[in-house]
Scaffold this active site. Structure first.
Site, PDB file in Angstrom:
ATOM      1  N   LYS A 125      57.318 -21.469  -7.980  1.00 41.90           N
ATOM      2  CA  LYS A 125      56.680 -21.668  -6.507  1.00 41.90           C
ATOM      3  C   LYS A 125      56.459 -20.820  -5.941  1.00 41.90           C
ATOM      4  O   LYS A 125      56.191 -20.024  -5.438  1.00 41.90           O
ATOM      5  CB  LYS A 125      58.129 -22.098  -5.884  1.00 41.90           C
ATOM      6  CG  LYS A 125      58.723 -22.930  -6.955  1.00 41.90           C
ATOM      7  CD  LYS A 125      58.730 -24.511  -6.575  1.00 41.90           C
ATOM      8  CE  LYS A 125      59.755 -25.193  -8.030  1.00 41.90           C
ATOM      9  NZ  LYS A 125      61.068 -25.865  -7.812  1.00 41.90           N
ATOM     10  N   HIS A 128      55.762 -19.910   0.756  1.00 41.99           N
ATOM     11  CA  HIS A 128      55.578 -20.426   1.833  1.00 41.99           C
ATOM     12  C   HIS A 128      56.545 -19.992   3.418  1.00 41.99           C
ATOM     13  O   HIS A 128      57.229 -19.040   3.639  1.00 41.99           O
ATOM     14  CB  HIS A 128      55.394 -22.120   1.950  1.00 41.99           C
ATOM     15  CG  HIS A 128      57.296 -22.670   1.598  1.00 41.99           C
ATOM     16  ND1 HIS A 128      58.177 -22.604   2.470  1.00 41.99           N
ATOM     17  CD2 HIS A 128      57.546 -22.840   0.109  1.00 41.99           C
ATOM     18  CE1 HIS A 128      59.473 -22.700   2.269  1.00 41.99           C
ATOM     19  NE2 HIS A 128      59.522 -23.058   0.977  1.00 41.99           N
ATOM     20  N   HIS A 131      60.070 -19.325   4.302  1.00 46.92           N
ATOM     21  CA  HIS A 131      60.286 -17.675   3.395  1.00 46.92           C
ATOM     22  C   HIS A 131      60.245 -16.541   4.621  1.00 46.92           C
ATOM     23  O   HIS A 131      61.101 -15.967   3.730  1.00 46.92           O
ATOM     24  CB  HIS A 131      59.456 -17.523   2.225  1.00 46.92           C
ATOM     25  CG  HIS A 131      60.420 -19.033   1.162  1.00 46.92           C
ATOM     26  ND1 HIS A 131      59.045 -19.236   0.453  1.00 46.92           N
ATOM     27  CD2 HIS A 131      61.349 -18.646   0.565  1.00 46.92           C
ATOM     28  CE1 HIS A 131      59.938 -19.979  -0.756  1.00 46.92           C
ATOM     29  NE2 HIS A 131      61.508 -19.783  -0.639  1.00 46.92           N
TER      30      HIS A 131
HETATM   31  N1  ARG Z   1      66.274 -19.349  -4.869  1.00 41.29           N
HETATM   32  C1  ARG Z   1      67.711 -20.703  -3.720  1.00 41.29           C
HETATM   33  C2  ARG Z   1      66.533 -21.299  -2.883  1.00 41.29           C
HETATM   34  O1  ARG Z   1      65.075 -21.232  -2.917  1.00 41.29           O
HETATM   35  C3  ARG Z   1      67.449 -19.604  -2.360  1.00 41.29           C
HETATM   36  C4  ARG Z   1      68.969 -18.409  -2.337  1.00 41.29           C
HETATM   37  C5  ARG Z   1      69.705 -18.281  -1.712  1.00 41.29           C
HETATM   38  N2  ARG Z   1      71.066 -17.328  -2.424  1.00 41.29           N
HETATM   39  C6  ARG Z   1      71.708 -17.823  -3.303  1.00 41.29           C
HETATM   40  N3  ARG Z   1      72.708 -16.670  -4.007  1.00 41.29           N
HETATM   41  N4  ARG Z   1      72.340 -18.632  -3.480  1.00 41.29           N
HETATM   42  O2  ARG Z   1      66.856 -22.113  -2.645  1.00 41.29           O
END
Ligand code: ARG
Length: 566
Positions: A125, A128, A131
């Protein structure tokens, strides 16, 4: 060195009746500077001393003496203290000279481990503009904890697992072309993902195929694993390009997939401890039945597949065992706040007494002038594009204002990226903000370029005097208010870092750097260095050196570079 603390010590060794905390609360700052820097009212001693407050003040005055204060006077029921500016200047500046870029650092975190998880994008993905926040807030918190003496481990918990990879593999096998994808991985993978989601609407059997592929992936099937690993690799290569621009790196990239084989044990424990219960073939945590006011959490789906939340629990348990953390920090948008509450509470219900050492650090959104981003509408603003645009705009400004600057491209990168990071870390992290190009790239006021420019100006002054030897300084020549103001700011750097760490708020450092830059520019405007005699010049340069050092250090904490010329 902190005059207030020294004063507390001095008073407490002469007043047995009051503890240090009480003394600290009683100390005031007189409104009129002629009355000194601190005042101590003696009213609350009247009872213990069985004397009138004025008499107590008079008596105490004869007992107190310290080379830190050039004047201690009693005025009615008050004791007034005027600091010895020379001692003050000497102490603070000497500390900067000896500690240099470690000035302000402390060791309150000595031998303690902290994990800072941040960025954690989903692979395949786009990376963006949204982030930016997790990446830079997390990076700053990691730096701040290091400055506090903690052993930190920075973790990028990549979103590299879950049913969507079944879909992506299905799409790749049906319509994908390796070469095309390798040319522009994330855009092409995104296209495939959007396409397969459209196809499912006409042909629901695709969903079964996808599920089967994800199952294969979980079971370690060679082909599934190979495709997935390749997707992860090409995505990570793109992310790393942005991390390089931002000057960010990670100690670990253990993402969600890393925990796939660690989940069965967690599920077993949840079942044994009767934390989960069955619900139509799925497993849930019913918090209300434990007297907790939280909505029910889904732990496994009816098809048996595990979820994001379970991976987070497995990750926390793994981290506790591996890193023996004192604190496990998650820099993740506030919209996931419920998710974190749910799994942290679940660990607590499981009897993990460290559950609440897992801390969710949320933050607000970045609004864009052009409106909301949407993957479907194709209005995603890639962070890399924003950074490049900022670098380009900065180069234009340099070409206009200082066309002969050496290393223009490098400086444009440092300033262009720094401007965006500085703006992102300027406010309380919970606040939403609207991205504004003019404010970001302003060379005045409270912007990144302004602070960087002040640093570069200090460097250029020092260069001009050929880094003159800063020994043997006669501090009595620079006891001016503007200098004392700078020294006051420098002397609070250590407590500023401590506070930023306690509150998990990088903006405290950002504002500090802007305040120091402003104080320095006032000094530089009011006092000439070139036109002063050798001794005064040397003394003033010592201020320039100290400011340069601490500006660079504070910018480094928030992940902003400090070019020496711009
Ligand atoms: N990959 C997730 C997202 O883009 C965020 C992860 C956050 N960290 C976690 N330990 N849940 O929404």
């Amino acid at each position: 060195m902190n005059f207030k603390n020294e004063l507390i010590e001095l008073l407490s060794s002469n007043i047995e009746e009051l503890d240090k905390a009480t003394i600290e609360k009683l100390i005031e700052t007189p409104k009129d500077p002629k009355m000194g820097n601190f005042a101590f009212p003696c009213f609350s001693l009247a009872k213990a001393f069985k004397k009138a407050p004025n008499m107590i003040a008079e008596e105490l005055k004869t007992k107190l003496s310290s080379e830190l204060f050039e004047k201690i006077e009693n005025v009615g029921p008050y004791l007034n203290f005027t600091i010895n500016k020379e001692t003050y200047l000497k102490q603070v500046l000497n500390e900067v000279f000896t500690k240099k870029d470690k000035f302000g650092y402390s060791n309150i975190g000595k031998e303690k481990n902290v994990i800072v998880e941040f960025s954690s994008p989903n692979i395949a993905k786009p990376f963006h503009i949204g982030h930016l926040r997790t990446t830079m807030i997390g990076n700053a918190i990691n730096n701040i904890y290091k400055a506090l003496g903690y052993n930190t481990t920075s973790v990028n918990h990549l979103g590299d697992y879950g049913k969507q990879f079944g879909l992506l593999i299905t799409a790749y096998k049906a319509w994908g072309d390796r070469e095309t994808i390798e040319k522009d991985p994330i855009n092409e993978l995104l296209k495939l993902y959007v396409h397969v989601n459209q196809e499912i609407e006409n042909d629901p059997s695709i969903d079964d195929t996808a599920r089967a592929w994800f199952k294969k992936l979980e079971d370690g099937d060679k082909e599934a694993h190979e495709i997935w690993e390749w997707i992860r690799e090409v995505s990570l290569a793109e992310f790393k390009r942005v991390y390089d621009m931002l000057g960010v790196d990670f100690d670990s990239y253990a993402g969600e997939s890393f925990y796939s084989d660690k989940m069965p044990a967690v599920l077993k424990e949840l079942r044994e401890k009767k934390i989960v219960k069955e619900d139509n073939g799925a497993e849930i945590v019913d918090f209300e039945s434990f007297g907790e006011n939280l909505p029910t959490a889904l732990i496994t789906k009816s098809d048996g597949s595990s979820l994001y939340i379970t991976r987070d629990m497995a990750a926390a348990i793994y981290r506790k065992n591996t890193y023996k953390f004192e604190k496990n920090i998650y820099v993740v948008g506030s919209e996931q706040s419920l998710h974190f509450k749910q799994w942290i509470k679940t660990l607590d219900l499981m009897g993990k007494e460290w559950a609440n050492d897992c801390v969710h650090v949320g933050y607000g959104l970045i609004h864009l002038a052009e409106g909301k981003m949407s993957t479907r509408k194709g209005t995603i603003v890639k962070l890399e594009d924003v950074l490049n645009k900022s670098i380009e705009k900065t180069l234009e400004i340099i070409n206009d204002k200082n066309p002969n600057l050496p290393n223009k491209e490098l400086v444009a990168k440092q300033v262009g990226v720094g401007a965006i990071v500085f703006q992102d870390l300027f406010n309380n992290r919970i606040k939403d903000y609207t991205f504004d190009w003019d404010k970001t790239l302003s060379f005045e006021g409270e912007s990144g370029p302004y602070v960087q420019y002040t640093h570069a100006r200090a460097c250029s002054i020092l260069r001009k005097f050929n880094d003159m030897d800063l020994l043997d300084i006669n501090y009595s020549l620079i006891k001016d208010d503007e200098v004392i103001n700078i020294i006051n700011i420098l002397s609070k750097y250590e407590t500023t870092i401590i506070q930023a760490g306690e509150k998990l708020e990088p903006y405290i450092i950002t504002r500090f750097s802007a305040e120091l830059a402003k104080a320095f520019n006032k000094f530089y405007h009011d006092y000439s260095i070139s036109d002063s005699d050798e001794e005064t010049k040397r003394a003033r340069l010592s201020i320039v050196y100290a400011v340069k050092t601490v500006l660079k250090s504070s910018l480094a904490l928030i992940g902003v570079e400090a070019p020496e010329e711009m």
